[in-house]
Scaffold this active site. Structure first.
Site, short mmCIF file in Angstrom:
data_model
loop_
_atom_site.label_atom_id
_atom_site.label_comp_id
_atom_site.label_asym_id
_atom_site.label_seq_id
_atom_site.Cartn_x
_atom_site.Cartn_y
_atom_site.Cartn_z
N GLU A 173 9.77 13.10 -18.77
CA GLU A 173 10.05 11.72 -18.35
C GLU A 173 10.88 10.99 -19.42
OE1 GLU A 173 6.61 9.70 -16.66
OE2 GLU A 173 6.54 11.18 -15.04
N GLU A 293 5.46 17.45 -11.67
CA GLU A 293 4.32 16.52 -11.58
C GLU A 293 4.31 15.97 -10.17
OE1 GLU A 293 3.57 13.60 -14.63
OE2 GLU A 293 4.35 14.94 -16.19
O1 AHR Z 1 0.16 12.87 -15.16
C1 AHR Z 1 -0.01 11.67 -15.84
C2 AHR Z 1 1.29 11.09 -16.37
O2 AHR Z 1 2.13 10.76 -15.31
C3 AHR Z 1 2.12 12.03 -17.22
O3 AHR Z 1 1.73 12.05 -18.54
C4 AHR Z 1 3.49 11.45 -17.09
O4 AHR Z 1 4.50 12.41 -17.22
C5 AHR Z 1 3.48 10.78 -15.73
O5 AHR Z 1 3.96 9.50 -15.77
#
Ligand code: AHR
Length: 489
Positions: A173, A293
């Site tokens: 991110e 994710e």
């Molecule tokens: O999964 C939780 C968080 O969500 C992670 O650390 C991040 O990459 C995303 O914003």
């Protein structure tokens, strides 16, 4: 009437097993009090890692594990997590509850966990607050077989042979918690970090760049234009954040059920649109799209630390998982890895723990049922479905995917998103003869059904008896709010 046509002799693309991957961060009770209980714990463990968790993840054929973050990855300094545990420095986990991280679970422990599960590690490096040298040395420590400062340090710490890790993420991110960067700036960093993360003779690195946040198409375009030739994959993050009337994981009404499944289906649009941009720069589809994710995000369980993201998981989450996995399967030509967030005790978890107790969530059961698709050939599937209507809106009632495995078996996974109505689906199987059908179903009387430490089997797969076969035509009666897997041989 709902109709499906499946062609068993025209499949072209492999459903990469890595689509069924996981993500585990140093967040809340995912690592500590999750996987890691320490060698002295009365909870059965192998070198500090819980045996029951390893057994469950093996059973679901977990193909890979992404670690150490997440946002944590961009403030993690790997050298703090090697060597004698009592001598490792501590740090503050600023993103997740401000707790002290003792670094007892580091590179060796993570790679031991992967070896115990029998899955491939996917390590995400620190670009946000780390250095090129630091990441380059991490790769050397993990993968170099010869004589070198880092390989010698690894040997000193008890590991002779390298682990030969293929998957390396270049930051997480980077548009947000990983450094608030602009795509143009980050694209240059990807080229630079990618250059100094060496492929040693025994291991060709697979370089994974941070991709867009949900519908940020500009990020994808810039990354592909400026760094597409330097990477093997670009990631995508998309969460289904619940809430219209309630953000509770287990106390919600039909409006929340509907809204959540509607949110889940947005994934298809994201895969199509990001895929189209990638096609412009990479028509051969060399660069993979990795959804590293994804999953649901509800309110934390009452009384738990809000920074720990510990949440329950109901039949609704199981449907979200099934819809997503079917979408990933259908896009497998470009989508070659995905990692649900997160495996243990965090967000849409597979596994919840409480002391020595452990339970498998409805989402776990979907992953275990869908494991039949891993490395099988995607079969073209046409679906004509009724709509599940709620208020003025509607989503498809039936969704699914199909594959042919190396033993010649066809597997079909199907969901009925309607929580109030059973559906009947007619499936026409073309291209091969069907002699036998068996199946399993995941459902429950209530849409809020979930497993607890006192009733751990409230939602679990059962034998499915709703299929009638006439020649190559199957008539499938799916209960309301259900996920079904069929095996044809
Ligand atoms: O999964 C939780 C968080 O969500 C992670 O650390 C991040 O990459 C995303 O914003």
């Amino acid at each position: 009437m709902n109709k499906i046509v499946i062609n068993t002799d025209t499949g072209k693309h492999k459903i990469d097993r890595h689509i069924y991957g996981h993500f585990s961060e140093h967040l809340g009770r995912c690592i500590y009090d999750g996987y890691w209980v320490g060698e002295e714990s009365p909870i059965p463990n192998k070198r500090g890692i819980r045996k029951d968790i390893v057994k469950a993840l093996k059973k679901a054929k977990t193909p890979n594990l992404r670690w150490p973050g997440g946002c944590f990855a961009d403030e993690y300094h790997w050298k703090d997590g090697i060597g004698p545990r009592e001598e490792r420095p501590t740090m503050i986990n600023t993103h997740w509850g401000g707790v002290t991280e003792n670094n007892h679970f580091g590179t060796h422990e993570f790679l031991d966990l992967c070896e115990q599960i029998g899955c491939e590690p996917y390590i995400c490096g620190n670009v946000g607050s780390g250095t090129v040298q630091e990441m380059s040395q991490w790769v050397e420590y993990v993968n170099f077989d010869g004589v070198s400062p880092m390989a010698d340090l690894r040997r000193k710490n008890g590991r002779d042979k390298p682990w030969n890790v293929t998957f390396w993420g270049i930051g997480n991110e980077s548009w947000g918690c990983g450094g608030n960067m602009r795509p143009e700036y980050y694209a240059d960093l990807v080229r630079r970090y990618g250059c100094y993360c060496r492929s040693y003779p025994n291991q060709k690195l697979y370089r994974i760049a941070c991709g867009p946040n949900a519908a940020d198409y500009e990020w994808t375009n810039v990354l592909m234009r400026q760094a597409g030739g330097n990477i093997d994959a670009l990631t995508l993050h998309y969460y289904c954040v619940s809430g219209k009337e309630s953000r509770s994981a287990t106390k919600f009404k039909e409006s929340d059920w509907f809204a959540q499944l509607q949110r889940a289906l947005v994934m298809d649009e994201l895969l199509v649109k990001h895929g189209a941009i990638m096609d412009r720069h990479d028509p051969e589809k060399r660069v993979a799209l990795i959804v590293d994710e994804w999953g649901t995000w509800h309110h934390v369980e009452p009384g738990t630390n809000p920074g720990f993201l510990y949440m329950q998981n109901s039949l609704r989450d199981a449907l979200v998982a099934a819809l997503n996995l079917d979408m990933f399967n259908r896009h497998c030509e470009r989508v070659r890895m995905c990692n649900i967030a997160q495996t243990v005790n965090v967000l849409q978890a597979m596994i919840l723990t409480e002391g020595e107790k452990m339970l498998l969530t409805p989402t776990y059961h979907v992953f275990e049922m869908y494991a039949v698709h891993q490395d099988a050939t995607l079969l073209p599937m046409d679906i004509e479905t009724e709509q599940y209507k709620f208020g003025d809106e509607s989503i498809p009632a039936v969704s699914g995917s199909a594959s042919l495995d190396s033993a010649g078996k066809v597997h079909i996974t199907l969901s009925n998103t309607n929580p109030k109505k059973a559906v009947e689906v007619s499936i026409d199987v073309r291209g091969s003869k069907v002699a036998k059908v068996s199946g399993r179903v995941l459902t429950a009387p209530k849409m809020t059904a979930h497993n607890t430490f006192t009733k751990a089997d409230a939602v679990k797969p059962e034998k499915f008896t709703g299929t009638r076969r006439r020649g190559n035509t199957l008539s499938v009666k799916m209960p309301s709010k259900s996920v079904v897997v069929l095996e044809l041989s």
